[in-house]
Design a protein around this motif. Structure first.
Motif, PDB file in Angstrom:
ATOM      1  N   ILE A  76       4.278   2.618 -10.514  1.00 44.69           N
ATOM      2  CA  ILE A  76       4.158   3.807  -9.692  1.00 44.69           C
ATOM      3  C   ILE A  76       2.952   3.566  -8.919  1.00 44.69           C
ATOM      4  O   ILE A  76       3.024   3.870  -7.691  1.00 44.69           O
ATOM      5  CB  ILE A  76       3.735   4.944 -10.600  1.00 44.69           C
ATOM      6  CG1 ILE A  76       4.818   5.680 -11.092  1.00 44.69           C
ATOM      7  CG2 ILE A  76       3.012   6.200  -9.873  1.00 44.69           C
ATOM      8  CD1 ILE A  76       4.819   6.644 -12.106  1.00 44.69           C
ATOM      9  N   ARG A  77       1.994   2.855  -9.221  1.00 39.05           N
ATOM     10  CA  ARG A  77       0.774   2.479  -8.473  1.00 39.05           C
ATOM     11  C   ARG A  77       1.134   1.462  -7.381  1.00 39.05           C
ATOM     12  O   ARG A  77       0.694   1.723  -6.245  1.00 39.05           O
ATOM     13  CB  ARG A  77      -0.365   1.874  -9.189  1.00 39.05           C
ATOM     14  CG  ARG A  77      -1.797   1.695  -8.284  1.00 39.05           C
ATOM     15  CD  ARG A  77      -2.368   2.927  -8.139  1.00 39.05           C
ATOM     16  NE  ARG A  77      -3.599   2.747  -7.368  1.00 39.05           N
ATOM     17  CZ  ARG A  77      -3.651   2.577  -6.073  1.00 39.05           C
ATOM     18  NH1 ARG A  77      -2.432   2.318  -5.471  1.00 39.05           N
ATOM     19  NH2 ARG A  77      -4.966   2.273  -5.649  1.00 39.05           N
ATOM     20  N   ALA A  78       2.006   0.448  -7.463  1.00 41.76           N
ATOM     21  CA  ALA A  78       2.677  -0.126  -6.517  1.00 41.76           C
ATOM     22  C   ALA A  78       3.430   0.281  -5.614  1.00 41.76           C
ATOM     23  O   ALA A  78       3.200  -0.019  -4.471  1.00 41.76           O
ATOM     24  CB  ALA A  78       3.411  -1.618  -7.441  1.00 41.76           C
ATOM     25  N   ALA A  79       4.092   1.406  -5.940  1.00 48.57           N
ATOM     26  CA  ALA A  79       4.776   2.226  -4.965  1.00 48.57           C
ATOM     27  C   ALA A  79       3.979   2.889  -4.029  1.00 48.57           C
ATOM     28  O   ALA A  79       4.333   3.130  -2.799  1.00 48.57           O
ATOM     29  CB  ALA A  79       5.790   3.299  -5.697  1.00 48.57           C
ATOM     30  N   LEU A  80       2.580   3.055  -4.327  1.00 49.57           N
ATOM     31  CA  LEU A  80       1.799   3.699  -3.266  1.00 49.57           C
ATOM     32  C   LEU A  80       1.217   2.643  -2.305  1.00 49.57           C
ATOM     33  O   LEU A  80       0.430   2.900  -1.455  1.00 49.57           O
ATOM     34  CB  LEU A  80       0.684   4.480  -3.950  1.00 49.57           C
ATOM     35  CG  LEU A  80       0.919   6.123  -4.133  1.00 49.57           C
ATOM     36  CD1 LEU A  80       1.918   5.917  -5.321  1.00 49.57           C
ATOM     37  CD2 LEU A  80      -0.607   6.555  -4.585  1.00 49.57           C
ATOM     38  N   HIS A  81       1.640   1.268  -2.457  1.00 47.58           N
ATOM     39  CA  HIS A  81       0.951   0.338  -1.659  1.00 47.58           C
ATOM     40  C   HIS A  81       1.211   0.596  -0.099  1.00 47.58           C
ATOM     41  O   HIS A  81       2.433   0.703   0.252  1.00 47.58           O
ATOM     42  CB  HIS A  81       1.610  -0.970  -1.901  1.00 47.58           C
ATOM     43  CG  HIS A  81       0.744  -2.140  -1.158  1.00 47.58           C
ATOM     44  ND1 HIS A  81      -0.260  -2.616  -1.469  1.00 47.58           N
ATOM     45  CD2 HIS A  81       1.391  -2.709  -0.201  1.00 47.58           C
ATOM     46  CE1 HIS A  81      -0.642  -3.714  -0.355  1.00 47.58           C
ATOM     47  NE2 HIS A  81       0.314  -3.665   0.192  1.00 47.58           N
ATOM     48  N   GLY A  82       0.054   0.594   0.551  1.00 47.92           N
ATOM     49  CA  GLY A  82       0.265   0.992   2.082  1.00 47.92           C
ATOM     50  C   GLY A  82       0.351   2.179   2.443  1.00 47.92           C
ATOM     51  O   GLY A  82       0.348   2.742   3.648  1.00 47.92           O
ATOM     52  N   ARG A  83       0.187   3.047   1.497  1.00 44.67           N
ATOM     53  CA  ARG A  83       0.392   4.600   1.890  1.00 44.67           C
ATOM     54  C   ARG A  83      -0.780   5.688   1.676  1.00 44.67           C
ATOM     55  O   ARG A  83      -0.791   6.524   2.378  1.00 44.67           O
ATOM     56  CB  ARG A  83       1.477   5.296   1.075  1.00 44.67           C
ATOM     57  CG  ARG A  83       2.750   4.686   1.212  1.00 44.67           C
ATOM     58  CD  ARG A  83       4.026   5.364   0.218  1.00 44.67           C
ATOM     59  NE  ARG A  83       5.370   5.104   0.464  1.00 44.67           N
ATOM     60  CZ  ARG A  83       6.262   5.475   1.074  1.00 44.67           C
ATOM     61  NH1 ARG A  83       5.780   6.539   1.801  1.00 44.67           N
ATOM     62  NH2 ARG A  83       7.340   5.170   1.317  1.00 44.67           N
ATOM     63  N   LEU A  84      -1.796   4.910   1.016  1.00 41.25           N
ATOM     64  CA  LEU A  84      -2.937   5.672   0.956  1.00 41.25           C
ATOM     65  C   LEU A  84      -3.742   5.765   2.076  1.00 41.25           C
ATOM     66  O   LEU A  84      -3.990   4.974   2.923  1.00 41.25           O
ATOM     67  CB  LEU A  84      -3.821   5.128  -0.072  1.00 41.25           C
ATOM     68  CG  LEU A  84      -3.321   5.102  -1.606  1.00 41.25           C
ATOM     69  CD1 LEU A  84      -3.938   4.101  -2.418  1.00 41.25           C
ATOM     70  CD2 LEU A  84      -3.083   6.414  -2.026  1.00 41.25           C
ATOM     71  N   PRO A  85      -4.471   6.981   2.234  1.00 42.37           N
ATOM     72  CA  PRO A  85      -5.354   7.252   3.688  1.00 42.37           C
ATOM     73  C   PRO A  85      -6.426   6.540   3.372  1.00 42.37           C
ATOM     74  O   PRO A  85      -6.955   6.222   2.260  1.00 42.37           O
ATOM     75  CB  PRO A  85      -5.383   8.835   3.617  1.00 42.37           C
ATOM     76  CG  PRO A  85      -5.274   9.110   2.189  1.00 42.37           C
ATOM     77  CD  PRO A  85      -4.381   8.372   1.557  1.00 42.37           C
TER      78      PRO A  85
END
Length: 207
Positions: free
Chosen positions: A198-207
């Protein structure tokens, strides 16, 4: 609704999505992000009152059409009072279920209401998450996990295994329909391993 990030978790009952939503919120807070962890139905005082109406009692207490109206009312209040203000402030909103659950429970699994669900959503909500994490789980195992919780909010679980199977199939169909925002995560592993994916799925999306 710009400045933040809106992440939803979806999955059948007992899939572990609520645990994973909490783990993600804790991890991001530890990294210094401002996070609002919320849920549906609920997430605001008015929506929590509606939650008590729709998740408790006899399985046939409400028709699918009535449920659709109740869930949409709860979601509208949640959007106005919790989600929009948090995103406007640049926070990360992590929501345990959102509109995709209504597309499944009322739009597909309890009747052929998908067109009405989408029309009402477009009219009254008009928002989709930036990222939806579908925690996938075998329906029989998920139902066993859900029943083991022994909470008062078991109305949908009482519909049984057939509904769970239809829900799983429907969620996977949604993941294909909205492929740009969905990520399917295998929930049949240790919570720690699932959390890493799940943490990997957020890669590049965090503000």
């Amino acid at each position: 609704m710009t400045g933040g990030l809106f992440v939803s978790f979806e999955g059948i009952d007992g899939s572990g999505k609520s645990t994973q939503a909490r783990l993600l919120a804790d991890a991001l807070r530890a990294e210094g992000y401002e996070v609002v962890l919320t849920r549906e139905p609920g997430g605001s005082p008015g929506a929590e009152e509606i939650r008590a109406l729709v998740l408790q009692g006899d399985p046939d207490r409400w028709s699918a059409e009535t449920e659709l109206l109740l869930f949409t009312a709860a979601r509208r209040d949640h959007l106005e009072r919790t989600i929009r203000p948090a995103l406007a402030a640049g926070k990360i909103v992590i929501c345990d279920r959102f509109a995709d659950s209504t597309r499944m429970y009322q739009g597909l699994s309890r009747g052929n209401l998908r067109a009405k669900v989408d029309a009402l959503h477009d009219l009254m909500i008009g928002v989709e998450p930036d990222l939806t994490l579908l925690v996938d789980m075998d329906p029989s195992e998920g139902l066993k996990r859900a029943k083991a919780r022994k909470t008062a909010e078991e109305r949908f679980e009482d519909f049984g295994l057939e509904l769970q199977q239809r829900m799983r199939d429907g969620f996977l169909d949604l993941a294909r329909e909205y492929a740009a925002r969905f990520r399917v995560i295998d929930g049949a592993r240790t919570p720690e391993t699932v959390a890493q994916d799940i943490r990997a799925a957020l890669h590049g999306r965090l503000p």
